[in-house]
Design an enzyme around this catalytic site. Structure first.
Site, PDB file in Angstrom:
ATOM      1  N   LYS A 150     113.999  62.108  92.916  1.00  0.00           N
ATOM      2  CA  LYS A 150     113.002  61.222  92.283  1.00  0.00           C
ATOM      3  C   LYS A 150     111.580  61.538  92.739  1.00  0.00           C
ATOM      4  O   LYS A 150     110.609  61.070  92.146  1.00  0.00           O
ATOM      5  CB  LYS A 150     113.343  59.759  92.576  1.00  0.00           C
ATOM      6  CG  LYS A 150     114.592  59.270  91.858  1.00  0.00           C
ATOM      7  CD  LYS A 150     114.893  57.820  92.197  1.00  0.00           C
ATOM      8  CE  LYS A 150     116.085  57.308  91.392  1.00  0.00           C
ATOM      9  NZ  LYS A 150     117.325  58.066  91.611  1.00  0.00           N
ATOM     10  N   SER A 198     127.242  55.769  97.374  1.00  0.00           N
ATOM     11  CA  SER A 198     126.170  55.258  98.216  1.00  0.00           C
ATOM     12  C   SER A 198     125.588  53.996  97.609  1.00  0.00           C
ATOM     13  O   SER A 198     125.863  53.646  96.451  1.00  0.00           O
ATOM     14  CB  SER A 198     125.063  56.310  98.362  1.00  0.00           C
ATOM     15  OG  SER A 198     124.464  56.569  97.101  1.00  0.00           O
ATOM     16  N   GLU A 246     112.068  54.744  84.527  1.00  0.00           N
ATOM     17  CA  GLU A 246     113.326  55.478  84.667  1.00  0.00           C
ATOM     18  C   GLU A 246     113.282  56.762  83.838  1.00  0.00           C
ATOM     19  O   GLU A 246     112.798  56.773  82.712  1.00  0.00           O
ATOM     20  CB  GLU A 246     114.497  54.605  84.226  1.00  0.00           C
ATOM     21  CG  GLU A 246     115.851  55.172  84.557  1.00  0.00           C
ATOM     22  CD  GLU A 246     116.981  54.178  84.316  1.00  0.00           C
ATOM     23  OE1 GLU A 246     117.999  54.263  85.000  1.00  0.00           O
ATOM     24  OE2 GLU A 246     116.829  53.316  83.434  1.00  0.00           O
ATOM     25  N   LEU A 264     127.480  60.031  95.676  1.00  0.00           N
ATOM     26  CA  LEU A 264     128.536  59.164  95.149  1.00  0.00           C
ATOM     27  C   LEU A 264     128.921  58.096  96.166  1.00  0.00           C
ATOM     28  O   LEU A 264     129.039  58.370  97.353  1.00  0.00           O
ATOM     29  CB  LEU A 264     129.767  60.002  94.790  1.00  0.00           C
ATOM     30  CG  LEU A 264     129.625  60.913  93.569  1.00  0.00           C
ATOM     31  CD1 LEU A 264     130.795  61.886  93.498  1.00  0.00           C
ATOM     32  CD2 LEU A 264     129.552  60.086  92.295  1.00  0.00           C
ATOM     33  N   VAL A 289     125.671  54.623  90.676  1.00  0.00           N
ATOM     34  CA  VAL A 289     126.225  54.044  89.453  1.00  0.00           C
ATOM     35  C   VAL A 289     127.744  53.893  89.537  1.00  0.00           C
ATOM     36  O   VAL A 289     128.327  53.054  88.853  1.00  0.00           O
ATOM     37  CB  VAL A 289     125.838  54.912  88.229  1.00  0.00           C
ATOM     38  CG1 VAL A 289     126.584  56.241  88.243  1.00  0.00           C
ATOM     39  CG2 VAL A 289     126.096  54.169  86.930  1.00  0.00           C
TER      40      VAL A 289
END
Length: 231
Positions: free
Chosen positions: A3, A49, A150, A47, A53
């Site tokens: 990000k 964390s 986003e 994954l 998602v």
């Protein structure tokens, strides 16, 4: 985090700011021949964390759906917790390497090879099937729209960061886009005071000053600390 590359939100911009801050101190330490090395590692989603998602989809499956996807074309990089830990430790080992082949250029960012990005829509369908259901028949998938700031997809490298290979499989280096440590430190002091006084517009302007590639709300106009290839 990925990000930090061309950030579209305050969260991403502050992550890039953290990279800039650590890069500046790492270069300062190398220039003076003493001080703490700051090794920065950039990678995608881990994954299972916090904020991943996957746990969200698991909770939604337990409740009978629907699974919520922000956009049909949304994609992300993923890796497991053991993979992330191993590669972070490898990056740290490179940072203290004593030979020219092992050492990391001061201010460089270690970027983990994340493979190919995964479409979130495909991930939701796969999780439904793994739970023994049929997508859209047993469990619905609802597209809820992008949230503010986003991205449809994440980037691992900025255009101003030439890639440098390493001897470790899975680790690449992003060449430094470094700023002067004194300019960064002074700007951070100003940013802290603006945040403490809840001066949102000027704080956002200061953030854009430090991270000129930030594409979100910028607040008041202010010249950046340098070009996007200089920081």
């Amino acid at each position: 985090t990925d990000k930090a590359v061309n950030p579209s939100s305050v969260m991403g911009a502050t992550k890039r700011l953290a990279e800039i801050f650590c890069q500046a101190f790492d270069i300062e330490a190398a220039t003076k021949g003493r001080g703490t090395r700051f090794i920065t590692v950039r990678f995608g989603n881990v994954l299972a964390s916090t904020g991943s998602v996957v746990p969200l989809f698991q909770r939604q499956l337990e409740n009978g759906g629907p699974l919520t996807v922000t956009h049909p074309d949304m994609s992300r990089y993923f890796m497991t917790i053991p993979e992330a830990v191993e590669l972070v430790l490898q990056a740290a080992a490179h940072g203290v390497g004593e030979t020219a082949g092992d050492a990391i250029e001061p201010g460089a960012i270690c970027v983990l090879d994340m493979g190919e990005p995964v479409k979130i829509m495909d991930l939701s369908k796969q999780m439904i099937r793994l739970a023994g259901y049929e997508p859209e028949k047993d469990i619905k998938i609802e597209v809820i729209g992008l949230r503010a700031g986003e991205k449809l997809f994440e980037e691992i490298f900025h255009g101003g960061e030439p890639l440098v290979a390493t001897e470790s499989a899975g680790i690449l280096l992003a060449a430094p886009r470094a700023a002067d440590i004194n300019a960064v430190t002074e700007a951070m002091v100003r940013l802290r005071k603006l945040c403490a006084s809840r001066n949102a517009d000027d704080a956002l302007a200061e953030l854009r000053y430090l991270v000129p590639e930030y594409t979100g709300t910028s607040g008041n106009s202010k010249p950046s600390i340098g070009s996007t290839t200089a920081i």
